[in-house]
Motif scaffolding. Structure first.
Motif, PDB file in Angstrom:
ATOM      1  N   MET A   1       0.828  -1.199   0.000  1.00  0.00           N
ATOM      2  CA  MET A   1       0.000   0.000   0.000  1.00  0.00           C
ATOM      3  C   MET A   1       0.863   1.251   0.000  1.00  0.00           C
ATOM      4  O   MET A   1       1.190   1.804   1.035  1.00  0.00           O
ATOM      5  CB  MET A   1      -0.895   0.010   1.245  1.00  0.00           C
ATOM      6  CG  MET A   1      -2.108  -0.855   1.073  1.00  0.00           C
ATOM      7  SD  MET A   1      -3.070  -0.903   2.582  1.00  0.00           S
ATOM      8  CE  MET A   1      -2.451  -2.437   3.276  1.00  0.00           C
ATOM      9  N   ASN A   3       1.817   5.181  -1.692  1.00  0.00           N
ATOM     10  CA  ASN A   3       1.126   6.348  -2.222  1.00  0.00           C
ATOM     11  C   ASN A   3       1.062   6.269  -3.737  1.00  0.00           C
ATOM     12  O   ASN A   3       2.085   6.201  -4.408  1.00  0.00           O
ATOM     13  CB  ASN A   3       1.868   7.635  -1.856  1.00  0.00           C
ATOM     14  CG  ASN A   3       1.624   7.994  -0.409  1.00  0.00           C
ATOM     15  OD1 ASN A   3       0.812   7.348   0.254  1.00  0.00           O
ATOM     16  ND2 ASN A   3       2.321   8.989   0.075  1.00  0.00           N
ATOM     17  N   GLN A   4      -0.114   6.261  -4.259  1.00  0.00           N
ATOM     18  CA  GLN A   4      -0.285   6.232  -5.706  1.00  0.00           C
ATOM     19  C   GLN A   4      -0.858   7.568  -6.106  1.00  0.00           C
ATOM     20  O   GLN A   4      -1.803   8.052  -5.518  1.00  0.00           O
ATOM     21  CB  GLN A   4      -1.271   5.131  -6.090  1.00  0.00           C
ATOM     22  CG  GLN A   4      -0.752   3.757  -5.742  1.00  0.00           C
ATOM     23  CD  GLN A   4      -1.890   2.772  -5.595  1.00  0.00           C
ATOM     24  OE1 GLN A   4      -3.040   3.123  -5.755  1.00  0.00           O
ATOM     25  NE2 GLN A   4      -1.548   1.545  -5.280  1.00  0.00           N
ATOM     26  N   PHE A   5      -0.307   8.123  -7.141  1.00  0.00           N
ATOM     27  CA  PHE A   5      -0.759   9.461  -7.467  1.00  0.00           C
ATOM     28  C   PHE A   5      -0.589   9.771  -8.923  1.00  0.00           C
ATOM     29  O   PHE A   5       0.445   9.514  -9.514  1.00  0.00           O
ATOM     30  CB  PHE A   5       0.025  10.495  -6.653  1.00  0.00           C
ATOM     31  CG  PHE A   5      -0.355  11.905  -6.990  1.00  0.00           C
ATOM     32  CD1 PHE A   5       0.500  12.702  -7.744  1.00  0.00           C
ATOM     33  CD2 PHE A   5      -1.568  12.407  -6.573  1.00  0.00           C
ATOM     34  CE1 PHE A   5       0.133  14.001  -8.063  1.00  0.00           C
ATOM     35  CE2 PHE A   5      -1.934  13.702  -6.897  1.00  0.00           C
ATOM     36  CZ  PHE A   5      -1.078  14.499  -7.640  1.00  0.00           C
TER      37      PHE A   5
ATOM     38  N   PRO B  33      -6.734   3.714  -4.076  1.00  0.00           N
ATOM     39  CA  PRO B  33      -5.745   4.775  -4.238  1.00  0.00           C
ATOM     40  C   PRO B  33      -5.626   5.676  -3.010  1.00  0.00           C
ATOM     41  O   PRO B  33      -6.504   5.707  -2.161  1.00  0.00           O
ATOM     42  CB  PRO B  33      -6.304   5.577  -5.407  1.00  0.00           C
ATOM     43  CG  PRO B  33      -7.778   5.398  -5.295  1.00  0.00           C
ATOM     44  CD  PRO B  33      -7.990   4.015  -4.759  1.00  0.00           C
ATOM     45  N   LEU B  34      -4.536   6.395  -2.960  1.00  0.00           N
ATOM     46  CA  LEU B  34      -4.304   7.426  -1.943  1.00  0.00           C
ATOM     47  C   LEU B  34      -4.055   8.752  -2.638  1.00  0.00           C
ATOM     48  O   LEU B  34      -3.575   8.798  -3.758  1.00  0.00           O
ATOM     49  CB  LEU B  34      -3.063   7.068  -1.114  1.00  0.00           C
ATOM     50  CG  LEU B  34      -3.192   5.896  -0.156  1.00  0.00           C
ATOM     51  CD1 LEU B  34      -1.836   5.570   0.441  1.00  0.00           C
ATOM     52  CD2 LEU B  34      -4.181   6.224   0.951  1.00  0.00           C
ATOM     53  N   PHE B  35      -4.370   9.835  -1.949  1.00  0.00           N
ATOM     54  CA  PHE B  35      -3.941  11.146  -2.421  1.00  0.00           C
ATOM     55  C   PHE B  35      -2.491  11.371  -2.015  1.00  0.00           C
ATOM     56  O   PHE B  35      -2.049  10.871  -0.986  1.00  0.00           O
ATOM     57  CB  PHE B  35      -4.741  12.261  -1.750  1.00  0.00           C
ATOM     58  CG  PHE B  35      -6.183  12.309  -2.128  1.00  0.00           C
ATOM     59  CD1 PHE B  35      -6.597  12.131  -3.428  1.00  0.00           C
ATOM     60  CD2 PHE B  35      -7.148  12.578  -1.171  1.00  0.00           C
ATOM     61  CE1 PHE B  35      -7.938  12.212  -3.773  1.00  0.00           C
ATOM     62  CE2 PHE B  35      -8.485  12.668  -1.496  1.00  0.00           C
ATOM     63  CZ  PHE B  35      -8.877  12.474  -2.794  1.00  0.00           C
ATOM     64  N   THR B  36      -1.780  12.160  -2.809  1.00  0.00           N
ATOM     65  CA  THR B  36      -0.624  12.797  -2.201  1.00  0.00           C
ATOM     66  C   THR B  36      -0.807  14.296  -2.334  1.00  0.00           C
ATOM     67  O   THR B  36      -1.560  14.780  -3.171  1.00  0.00           O
ATOM     68  CB  THR B  36       0.723  12.403  -2.840  1.00  0.00           C
ATOM     69  OG1 THR B  36       0.855  13.064  -4.084  1.00  0.00           O
ATOM     70  CG2 THR B  36       0.854  10.924  -2.995  1.00  0.00           C
ATOM     71  N   PHE B  88      -9.524   1.934   0.201  1.00  0.00           N
ATOM     72  CA  PHE B  88      -8.221   1.739   0.821  1.00  0.00           C
ATOM     73  C   PHE B  88      -8.355   1.064   2.182  1.00  0.00           C
ATOM     74  O   PHE B  88      -7.647   0.095   2.487  1.00  0.00           O
ATOM     75  CB  PHE B  88      -7.505   3.094   0.966  1.00  0.00           C
ATOM     76  CG  PHE B  88      -6.130   2.981   1.542  1.00  0.00           C
ATOM     77  CD1 PHE B  88      -5.044   2.691   0.737  1.00  0.00           C
ATOM     78  CD2 PHE B  88      -5.922   3.149   2.900  1.00  0.00           C
ATOM     79  CE1 PHE B  88      -3.777   2.567   1.273  1.00  0.00           C
ATOM     80  CE2 PHE B  88      -4.653   3.027   3.450  1.00  0.00           C
ATOM     81  CZ  PHE B  88      -3.578   2.737   2.629  1.00  0.00           C
ATOM     82  N   LYS B  91      -9.539  -2.475   1.850  1.00  0.00           N
ATOM     83  CA  LYS B  91      -8.453  -3.387   1.494  1.00  0.00           C
ATOM     84  C   LYS B  91      -7.677  -3.810   2.745  1.00  0.00           C
ATOM     85  O   LYS B  91      -7.323  -4.990   2.898  1.00  0.00           O
ATOM     86  CB  LYS B  91      -7.525  -2.691   0.490  1.00  0.00           C
ATOM     87  CG  LYS B  91      -6.481  -3.604  -0.108  1.00  0.00           C
ATOM     88  CD  LYS B  91      -5.802  -2.974  -1.318  1.00  0.00           C
ATOM     89  CE  LYS B  91      -4.723  -3.874  -1.875  1.00  0.00           C
ATOM     90  NZ  LYS B  91      -3.397  -3.243  -1.871  1.00  0.00           N
TER      91      LYS B  91
END
Lengths: 406, 406
Positions: A1, A3-5, B33-36, B88, B91
């Motif tokens: 897991m 950081n995807q961006f 997904p995650l934000f950055t 997220f 998961k």
């Protein structure tokens, strides 16, 4: 897991793509945009539920009505966009004759200014260095942005930030009327106004005095009595400011519940009405000047379409719209056409209607149309408003500042 | 004011870009997904406010704890994502050993399935032709999608739609335990299960029995007594189903308040816990098995960071976080480190704290950290959760199904 961006994905998920402050380097061009989708042209009774719907003709009636009702008073209208959070609706309000709009928060102000609304008075204060700096950057871009202050330390911080930004920033002093925001009326307020006036990078514009507690007092006479009392020290402060030589261009306050009782307040310039565009169960219950039972200066235009999902128990209908579709504010939502129905939105995901008499027999799958309990926080639950004319979806209005409480 | 549209703008404003049903032709690739942003690495005390924060270590503790507490019972965990609305976090729950997740609504289910969560049981029913068709399309794409039914007409509609989609759809029968959703227990439930079982394009999977009203009953013994009573007709129904030859693979129910009292229920398979990951003021007040005063099976991990904006009145602090940051659920938010503070979020834009004793003297601009009243609708107000570790922002979690009540 990890950081995807990527930028597109970020903008997709955020719902805050209009904000320059809270997102990196975006640019929004088009003013007051609308969505389109294949839902345009659908009957409102065909929309998936819950859906937030706005009867455009009723809204347009309300939009004009507030100006008509105030036309001989000299009182202006500065609608508060905290209610609808939509640049599109703000633009309609400006075109209807508003002197500008109010916004509660910095992020809301930015969305308005960056989407074609040139005159925004932010009624809340910015007290942290970061927000003050951002506010001054916003003022640098948009000359029509007016900020509020309610204490001398903050006034000095605003002066320093305006100086650092190389601007002269317009500032109003917020007066304390309900022990919430604001500087105490009388000497502290006058001294704060003078401090702002003397600050080389601030320009004193006037005062705010919003009695949030008066708006939902039941009975026009009771609201008027409270308003007169609340405004006694406010008016004294206003007169002291004028006497001390300050130019009070703005003396703003009042909402949908008290907009029609401000003409006798010396110096008062404009009302910060918000709910007048939509109405809700809370406002309908307060009574108007000519109607003690129903506040009817404005007509209800905003509803949630909901679907009945269970009819197993007598005198009881379960819907797909609970607290996440309505909020749990009281009085409850009003089911249109079924005066005996009580709508309980206390469950997060389900609505429960109880009744003794119904005008028809309801089946699973039937839709109902429900006026919301309290329009501001209800709208803040949705990303879009379906604009309805003659029963069909004419437009889909993005609630661009939804969730923007910063 | 004409309809303005381009696809990127539409996706930007909608905040629903992950949804194929309610937006035209999108495609989402990346799971969970995650934000950055440049907020990564900030102290949580530096974040602009209001901000929704999650203490990751505490959340991870809760994530494991529910499995540890159930490890000798044979009861599985099927977390309800209506609470967090984040693929997220779903998961993480799957990786911690969940047997699948629950979702309340079709739009939520889709967001999960399209973002890497392969096993989703939708606890709510779809009753309109459009939603039923969409649900079957979703099932066609995702074999792990299980749907609920609570009446025979709807079962026939599901059969027709599954047939039209060319699939065999997995279905659970929702039992009525609190006069909300569900088919009556006993013969109607058995007949409905048999109807599903006979339907050529449906596969009967089991039953749901969620007692939403039991979760917040104060006192472990009182909750247990209620649960035993509620489940008497449910267990009878379960036994009738087994006796009639049906294979009840799933017997799901219970939430954070009752997860630890289901092991004695014959045939019961899994708990639909949601709030356990976060906790809130409502759950903390109900007491646990070993602690009548504080429910401490799980620790509070979710807070809102807020800023004090006015200190003018003694024993009173005003913050920038009201109903739009917290909801108006009771009991009120809990200010960490200040046990005497009462947080009133009744104003839409402002919080009002009253107290008699404080551990320090507070100034305008100071931050406070507040446990939310009720985590589900509070999370539904935000677009992102700041994941905090050792005081700093480690990740920004998108609440991708925020506002998805359809």
């Amino acid at each position: 897991m990890t950081n995807q961006f990527n930028r597109r994905k970020f903008l997709q998920y955020t719902g805050m793509a209009g904000s320059a402050f809270f997102l990196p380097g975006k640019s929004t061009a088009a003013p007051a945009p609308l969505f389109t989708s294949d839902e345009i042209g659908l009957s409102k009774w065909e929309l998936e539920t819950p859906s937030l719907c706005l009867e455009l003709e009723v809204m347009e009636y309300n939009l004009k009505k507030v100006h008509q009702n105030l036309q001989d008073t000299g009182i202006g209208v500065r609608p508060h966009i905290k209610t609808h959070k939509s640049p599109f609706l703000a633009k309609m309000q400006m075109e209807a004759g508003a002197v500008g709009v109010c916004a509660a928060k910095l992020s809301e102000s930015e969305i308005m200014l960056e989407n074609g609304i040139s005159k925004v008075l932010m009624t809340g204060v910015n007290v942290t260095p970061e927000k003050i700096r951002k506010a001054m950057d916003l003022r640098k871009k948009h000359a029509g942005f007016i900020q509020a202050v309610d204490n001398p330390v903050n006034a000095r911080d605003l002066q320093d930030a305006a100086n650092a930004a190389g601007i002269i920033a317009e500032v109003v002093v917020d007066l304390d009327v309900i022990r919430r925001s604001g500087v105490p009326t009388g000497i502290p307020a006058v001294e704060l106004a003078q401090l702002v006036d003397r600050a080389p990078n601030l320009r004193f514009m006037g005062i705010l005095a919003y009695d949030g507690g008066a708006q939902h007092v039941k009975g026009h006479e009771a609201r008027k009595a409270r308003t007169v009392q609340t405004f006694e020290p406010v008016v004294e402060t206003y007169e002291s400011l004028v006497k001390s030589g300050l130019n009070v261009e703005i003396f703003s306050g009042a909402g949908t519940g008290t907009y029609d009782m401000m003409a006798d307040i010396p110096g008062f310039t404009d009302v910060q009405v918000g709910s007048y565009l939509f109405m809700d169960a809370q406002y309908m219950a307060i009574g108007s000047k000519g109607n003690a039972a129903l506040y009817d200066d404005f007509d209800p235009s905003l509803t949630v379409m909901t679907t009945i999902i269970n009819t197993n128990h007598p005198n009881r209908l379960i819907t797909d719209s609970g607290a996440k579709a309505f909020t749990i504010n009281k009085p409850s939502g009003i089911v249109i056409g079924e005066p005996d129905f009580t709508y309980n939105a206390g469950s997060d995901e389900y609505g429960t209607i109880t009744y003794t008499t119904a005008n028809k027999s309801y089946q699973v799958g039937d839709r109902l149309e429900v006026i919301v309990p309290h329009c501001d926080p209800a709208i803040n639950l949705y990303d879009r408003i379906y604009g309805i004319r003659r029963g069909k979806v004419e437009m889909i209005i993005p609630i661009m500042a939804r969730g923007m409480s910063r």
